[in-house]
Design a protein around this motif. Structure first.
Motif, PDB file in Angstrom:
ATOM      1  N   TYR A  39      -1.636   5.728 -34.325  1.00 45.96           N
ATOM      2  CA  TYR A  39      -2.435   4.911 -33.415  1.00 45.96           C
ATOM      3  C   TYR A  39      -2.424   3.431 -33.789  1.00 45.96           C
ATOM      4  CZ  TYR A  39      -4.100   9.392 -31.764  1.00 45.96           C
ATOM      5  OH  TYR A  39      -4.167  10.657 -31.243  1.00 45.96           O
ATOM      6  N   PHE A  40      -2.435   2.612 -32.747  1.00 41.59           N
ATOM      7  CA  PHE A  40      -2.408   1.153 -32.901  1.00 41.59           C
ATOM      8  C   PHE A  40      -3.502   0.554 -32.030  1.00 41.59           C
ATOM      9  CE2 PHE A  40       1.636   2.893 -33.906  1.00 41.59           C
ATOM     10  CZ  PHE A  40       2.048   2.191 -35.026  1.00 41.59           C
ATOM     11  N   GLU A  41      -4.106  -0.510 -32.539  1.00 36.44           N
ATOM     12  CA  GLU A  41      -5.211  -1.162 -31.844  1.00 36.44           C
ATOM     13  C   GLU A  41      -5.293  -2.589 -32.363  1.00 36.44           C
ATOM     14  OE1 GLU A  41      -7.395  -2.110 -29.579  1.00 36.44           O
ATOM     15  OE2 GLU A  41      -8.264  -0.116 -29.316  1.00 36.44           O
ATOM     16  N   THR A  42      -6.025  -3.440 -31.677  1.00 38.13           N
ATOM     17  CA  THR A  42      -6.283  -4.773 -32.207  1.00 38.13           C
ATOM     18  C   THR A  42      -7.488  -4.680 -33.147  1.00 38.13           C
ATOM     19  OG1 THR A  42      -7.804  -5.393 -30.438  1.00 38.13           O
ATOM     20  CG2 THR A  42      -5.439  -5.844 -30.070  1.00 38.13           C
ATOM     21  N   LYS A  88       9.234   3.393 -37.886  1.00 36.05           N
ATOM     22  CA  LYS A  88       8.837   3.084 -39.269  1.00 36.05           C
ATOM     23  C   LYS A  88       8.462   1.610 -39.418  1.00 36.05           C
ATOM     24  CE  LYS A  88      11.127   6.866 -41.588  1.00 36.05           C
ATOM     25  NZ  LYS A  88      12.143   7.330 -42.512  1.00 36.05           N
ATOM     26  N   ALA A  89       9.165   0.731 -38.710  1.00 39.42           N
ATOM     27  CA  ALA A  89       8.827  -0.695 -38.749  1.00 39.42           C
ATOM     28  C   ALA A  89       7.421  -0.917 -38.178  1.00 39.42           C
ATOM     29  CB  ALA A  89       9.867  -1.512 -37.972  1.00 39.42           C
ATOM     30  N   GLY A  93       3.818  -2.635 -39.869  1.00 41.81           N
ATOM     31  CA  GLY A  93       3.281  -3.861 -39.289  1.00 41.81           C
ATOM     32  C   GLY A  93       4.292  -4.739 -38.584  1.00 41.81           C
ATOM     33  N   LYS A  94       5.542  -4.273 -38.458  1.00 36.91           N
ATOM     34  CA  LYS A  94       6.581  -5.049 -37.763  1.00 36.91           C
ATOM     35  C   LYS A  94       6.791  -4.421 -36.384  1.00 36.91           C
ATOM     36  CE  LYS A  94       8.688  -6.046 -42.168  1.00 36.91           C
ATOM     37  NZ  LYS A  94       8.928  -5.052 -43.193  1.00 36.91           N
ATOM     38  N   ILE A  95       5.864  -4.727 -35.469  1.00 38.79           N
ATOM     39  CA  ILE A  95       5.842  -4.080 -34.160  1.00 38.79           C
ATOM     40  C   ILE A  95       6.695  -4.856 -33.168  1.00 38.79           C
ATOM     41  CG2 ILE A  95       4.361  -3.384 -32.232  1.00 38.79           C
ATOM     42  CD1 ILE A  95       2.111  -3.042 -34.365  1.00 38.79           C
ATOM     43  N   THR A  96       7.715  -4.172 -32.674  1.00 35.84           N
ATOM     44  CA  THR A  96       8.562  -4.715 -31.617  1.00 35.84           C
ATOM     45  C   THR A  96       8.391  -3.818 -30.410  1.00 35.84           C
ATOM     46  OG1 THR A  96      10.141  -5.453 -33.283  1.00 35.84           O
ATOM     47  CG2 THR A  96      10.900  -5.407 -31.004  1.00 35.84           C
ATOM     48  N   ALA A 113       1.561  -9.170 -31.769  1.00 38.13           N
ATOM     49  CA  ALA A 113       1.085  -9.757 -33.024  1.00 38.13           C
ATOM     50  C   ALA A 113      -0.362  -9.369 -33.328  1.00 38.13           C
ATOM     51  CB  ALA A 113       1.222 -11.279 -32.972  1.00 38.13           C
ATOM     52  N   GLU A 114      -1.124  -8.989 -32.310  1.00 36.80           N
ATOM     53  CA  GLU A 114      -2.528  -8.621 -32.508  1.00 36.80           C
ATOM     54  C   GLU A 114      -2.702  -7.161 -32.910  1.00 36.80           C
ATOM     55  OE1 GLU A 114      -5.325 -10.535 -29.431  1.00 36.80           O
ATOM     56  OE2 GLU A 114      -3.373 -10.429 -28.403  1.00 36.80           O
TER      57      GLU A 114
END
Length: 192
Positions: A39-42, A88-89, A93-96, A113-114
């Protein structure tokens, strides 16, 4: 398919209810599907405030990012396929972002970036066709929490709701408010 409308019904279960449905719905004869949601969030939970969620699902050695957003008929899901290296990136923290999700997040005013990695939820899933729907039983583990869930996916809201209510009623299971997995995951972090 980069976008789809998902019509689904969910109910948290006790372990006993889960085991009852498992037997009654003949799930022991269906393949086990193991998946991990990342999971990803700001940091200030902008996605949650918009009723949205972003995840990478790792399943059968494949990786797919999905943005879920509210929609009048259910949830709008926007997908981008990822390579293992890209996934894996993201975890480091290297989100593309892929093109589809990038476009949707731009419309929401959120940049890659957020986004920060929140953690993972692992699910052992069994699913089968049932009365022109797909019935799913999930056992999910995140942190020190294990929960059990019934999901039912349908092509129309009315038919799905009818079958869902019938399953609950036939097995004496009460309807419970059931937050989605990402909300349960983040709630568990706040309760630590």
């Amino acid at each position: 398919m980069p976008q789809e409308i998902e019509i689904e019904f969910k109910n948290l279960l006790t372990e006993a209810e889960f085991n009852q449905l498992y037997k009654s719905l003949d799930m022991e004869n269906t393949p086990v599907i193991q998946q991990v949601n990342h999971y990803f969030e700001t940091k200030d939970f902008q996605l949650k405030q918009l009723g949205s969620a972003l995840r990478i699902r790792e399943k059968n050695g494949k990786f797919q990012s999905t943005l879920k957003q509210p929609h009048a008929d259910g949830l709008l899901e926007t997908h981008d396929e990822l390579t293992e290296q890209q996934a894996k990136a993201w975890l480091q923290g290297k989100i593309t972002l892929g093109p589809e999700i990038s476009k949707q997040l731009q419309e929401l005013g959120i940049s890659a970036a957020e986004l920060v990695y929140g953690g993972a939820l692992e699910t052992v899933r069994r699913e089968r066709r049932y009365l022109e729907t797909t019935v799913v039983l999930d056992k999910s583990t995140y942190g020190s929490t294990t929960d059990y869930e019934l999901e039912l996916e349908a092509h129309s809201y009315a038919h799905g709701e009818h079958v869902f209510q019938s399953v609950l009623s036939e097995h004496g299971i009460g309807k419970r408010e059931t937050p989605n997995k990402i909300q349960r995951f983040y709630d568990s972090l706040q309760n630590r």
